[in-house]
Motif scaffolding. Sequence first.
Motif: not given
Length: 619
Positions: A106, A322, A332
């Motif tokens: 992220t 993810e 992200t």
Amino acid sequence: MKRTMLFIAAAATSASACAGLAAAEPSSGETWSGDGRVEFRECPKCDKRIRIDLGANKAYVNLSRLEGAGREQMAARAARLLDAAKIPPAADVKIRPLMGWSSWNTFGVDISEELILETARAMATNGLKDAGYTYVNIDDGFFWGHGEDGILRFHPKRFPNGMKPVVDGIHALGLKAGIYSDAGADTCGSMWGGSGKDGKDTGGIGGGLYGHDAADCKLHFNDLGFDFIKVDYCGGKRLKLDEKTRYTEIADAIKATGRTDVRLNLCRWAFPGTWAADIAESWRTTGDIRANWTSVKKLIAENLYLSAYAKPGHYNDMDMLEAGQYSGSMKTVFGGHGDTGLSETEETTHFGMWCMMSSPLLIGCDVRTMPATTKALVTNPYLLAVNQNDLGCQAYVAQRDGETYVLVKDADTRFGASRYVALYNASDEAREIEVRSDALDLGGTVDAFDLVEMADVGCFTGHVFVKLAPHASKFYRFDASRRIERKVYEAECAYLADYQELRDALKAGTAFPDRREDASGGMIVRNLGNRATNDLAWREVKIDAEGEYVLSIDCCSPDEREFFLTIDEGEPRRLAVKGGERISTVEEAVRLSPGMHTVRLANASASMPDIDKLTIRRE
Ligand code: GLA
């Protein structure tokens, strides 16, 4: 043929029939308390369905069709299922796949003391720590090169107080702290970037371990108290270092600190070789994950045939999660560059498969704001129990049909009658999978508990059909009447001592599993032989009863070739196969004693045929 389907409402069934079950919620009604943990409810609309309510730690059991002994049985099953959700403390912290959070997916290099400590505080209070996510891992972005004194320096803006308050803050919350470096001189972020804003991260130039192993390890593990390190390889590659030599030096430097609890992750983006398990707790097997289905599917595909190399305390690392990066609401590091996000279906496949394949579980989203659905998924104790156990088995492919797969691994005990099963539809179409209990080494009646739904969903004998949406997976605990002896051992699931993905296998002369549509499971192992270690071994051939057996090896060779079959430490037996296009079978009669055996195929001085599978038949 009788078709048994899970998840489809069944017509009237008798109490003893084993068929599909309705998916209705238990309705309120007569309540009877068993041992205080399990609550029984009448549910006229649904058959023998158990639903687990974790908040109240209860198991709801439908009793509408059960009487007498049936009730007792169901009580026992509910209690067993609740037990399956309990993850006992590990005897040794290094035995199970690592669980925690990592800053990279992220935040890239845009990290700071504040972000790391806020994340740690969120994990300590939002249920993640309680679920087992204990490592707070700082990835690339904290470097400021090494000083003239040879001491590693930290980014003055992002970590103005150095790392001590960060590590201490993490530890004060009862969490563990992880750090990152490179085997070479420069870090990946300094070469490739990793920030929406800053471009290349110059602080990483000269920040790597190269030339600083002892001082950096002393700083990280003795002075600061980090508990984990991921060692990347962009700088190592730039310097053309040899992976095995370099990573062994780093592992030795960690050992030299005297800390025995520090966990090492190798990050070389491909299966490095079986040597990795001698020095590290986990090793990255793939390139970097991205928040999109194509990436998740690719990473799963790259790990399907690596189960032989995982063992307690040593795991294939499929990369950070993810989960939580939904299409339309993502944040992200590579936001604008192909991270299109995942659907909830894809997220379930992603997390469930990471659990099944015993990958480290490092959450990659912003845990301060993670979606409730993601938190529920990644803290699901049934799924976590699949990943966090001391058996250390990675699931292997037991059935494949086109782009659908059935994967299996033991639950609770090795070679017991309970197994975890994943049905995985990698395709873009809805598919129906026929699951065969014999392909899972299970016999008799199989009770299926859906780990995501946390519900008993029915039972079957022989085989069952399950429908899966595109990209969907189902994850079960199958409790069977008995475990049956395995008959078929696929070559692509065997241990290849020289297996590696760093160099071109054909040039390096190392064996590798490869697609071949007419082979069993659609896979074959090629390029075996010419060296004693370039062999293939099934290391867990379990035989129940003493007797005469026939071992059949399906193989294929362009010309006549020979190879040697060895059972345990026995004498090699010479086998030969004629040349030809088609897969043919060679047989050898052997006497086997009960217990675990290793069946090895090798040829130290010449090329071997390609191997498809081993079949064991009792005479
Ligand atoms: C490499 C690794 C990633 C991440 C970045 C940091 O790409 O594979 O996981 O650590 O470097 O720069």
